[in-house]
Design an enzyme around this catalytic site. Sequence first.
Site, PDB file in Angstrom:
ATOM      1  CG  HIS A   1      -1.914  -1.184   1.047  1.00 51.99           C
ATOM      2  ND1 HIS A   1      -3.064  -1.066   1.738  1.00 51.99           N
ATOM      3  CD2 HIS A   1      -2.189  -2.074   0.331  1.00 51.99           C
ATOM      4  CE1 HIS A   1      -3.960  -2.153   1.474  1.00 51.99           C
ATOM      5  NE2 HIS A   1      -3.480  -2.499   0.426  1.00 51.99           N
TER       6      HIS A   1
ATOM      7  CB  ALA B   1     -27.915  -1.019 -35.620  1.00 51.28           C
TER       8      ALA B   1
ATOM      9  NE  ARG C   1     -14.062  -2.117 -25.603  1.00 47.67           N
ATOM     10  CZ  ARG C   1     -14.368  -3.204 -26.874  1.00 47.67           C
ATOM     11  NH1 ARG C   1     -13.337  -3.390 -27.087  1.00 47.67           N
ATOM     12  NH2 ARG C   1     -15.706  -3.111 -27.333  1.00 47.67           N
TER      13      ARG C   1
ATOM     14  CD1 TRP D   1     -15.709   0.774 -38.862  1.00 42.03           C
ATOM     15  CD2 TRP D   1     -15.942   0.284 -36.541  1.00 42.03           C
ATOM     16  NE1 TRP D   1     -14.961  -0.170 -38.428  1.00 42.03           N
ATOM     17  CE2 TRP D   1     -15.223  -0.327 -37.067  1.00 42.03           C
ATOM     18  CE3 TRP D   1     -16.746   0.318 -35.394  1.00 42.03           C
ATOM     19  CZ2 TRP D   1     -14.976  -1.699 -36.069  1.00 42.03           C
ATOM     20  CZ3 TRP D   1     -16.114  -0.660 -34.413  1.00 42.03           C
ATOM     21  CH2 TRP D   1     -15.109  -1.659 -35.004  1.00 42.03           C
TER      22      TRP D   1
ATOM     23  CD  GLU E   1      -1.185   4.172   3.854  1.00 42.69           C
ATOM     24  OE1 GLU E   1      -2.229   4.301   4.202  1.00 42.69           O
ATOM     25  OE2 GLU E   1      -1.145   3.577   2.641  1.00 42.69           O
TER      26      GLU E   1
ATOM     27  CG  ASP F   1     -22.412  -6.260 -33.452  1.00 39.34           C
ATOM     28  OD1 ASP F   1     -23.063  -6.391 -34.672  1.00 39.34           O
ATOM     29  OD2 ASP F   1     -22.394  -5.631 -32.845  1.00 39.34           O
TER      30      ASP F   1
END
Length: 342
Positions: free
Chosen positions: A57, A170, A192, A178, A59, A208
Amino acid sequence: MSDDPAPVTVAQAMDRAVALASLGPAYGPNPRVGCVILDAHGAVLAEGWHRGAGTAHAEVAAIADAADRGIDVRGGTAVVTLEPCAHTGRTGPCVDALTEAGIAAVSYAVADPGRASGGGAEVLASRGIPATLAPHSAATALTHRWLTAMRLGRPYVIAKWASTLDGRMAAADGSAFWITGPEARDHAHGVRAEVDAIAVGTGTVLADDPQLSARPAGTEAEHQPLRVVLGRTATLGSKVWRDEHALAVESHDPRVALATLWALEVRTLVVEGGHTVLSAFLRSGLVDEIHAYIAPALLGAGPSVVEDLGIGTMADALRGHHVNFQPLGADILVSAHLSRGI
């Protein structure tokens, strides 16, 4: 740090601690935390930050930094972005490390959301080490998703979609590649790479066959989120199952999915669709943040981003706050927190 560093205030040290915290990974079960240790005159003795689950961690990292350079931190003040922990997880309690190092005082920016099991500030105070809450907006913002997840006991949910100006995700023939340009797609890949998991429905997988990987700038990111498929329809043979870093949740109930992922230490989840899955999460009030990538295009027909949410009047509309607009090439990203995302 120089050999004879100029003294800094606790507020300045907290600014530095936030900058250090941002060096840690945004993904994973632990928050990003930074720590700066000052001596009695305000000189910086040591710095550290948390580098991910299972590592020291912030600290402990700062104390180790001082030890490596032969610096004694006894009598110093630890300035930390998050209240030191008082429990044992993958590593020991930070309150013990601070006590053993002889730290005299602690200043922290964000209270530990798990204080019901005993706050680190109280433990330190009982040992004669005053621990003071010093709120810092940047530290709060840096840990917002993790704090929300811990408070709610479920992953923090980001609903993401790409749509045309008239709200279509779509065309009438089902084609969706795209809608947005490369800049918007690259930004989505960057998101992501900073979350624990991505979820789509079986319909999206069959239509897809997405990879659901993080490829910012066209390169596979070092961290890849868990790929999650929601629903009961078989999707074997799809790209999403190319390796074991994928999970099927055979349910249409978002709460079942979130409980399953929480047990796997998923703290941040991007829900990417399709419209049935997005609508289910929105309808259940389980979306904390939205990322809407909007392209300057019109279709006039085709599936809308969301289905009926059961909202009959404008007074009950889901409203975003902390709204941000970001141009991405010809497209624009509208991001916002949802007022009913709890």
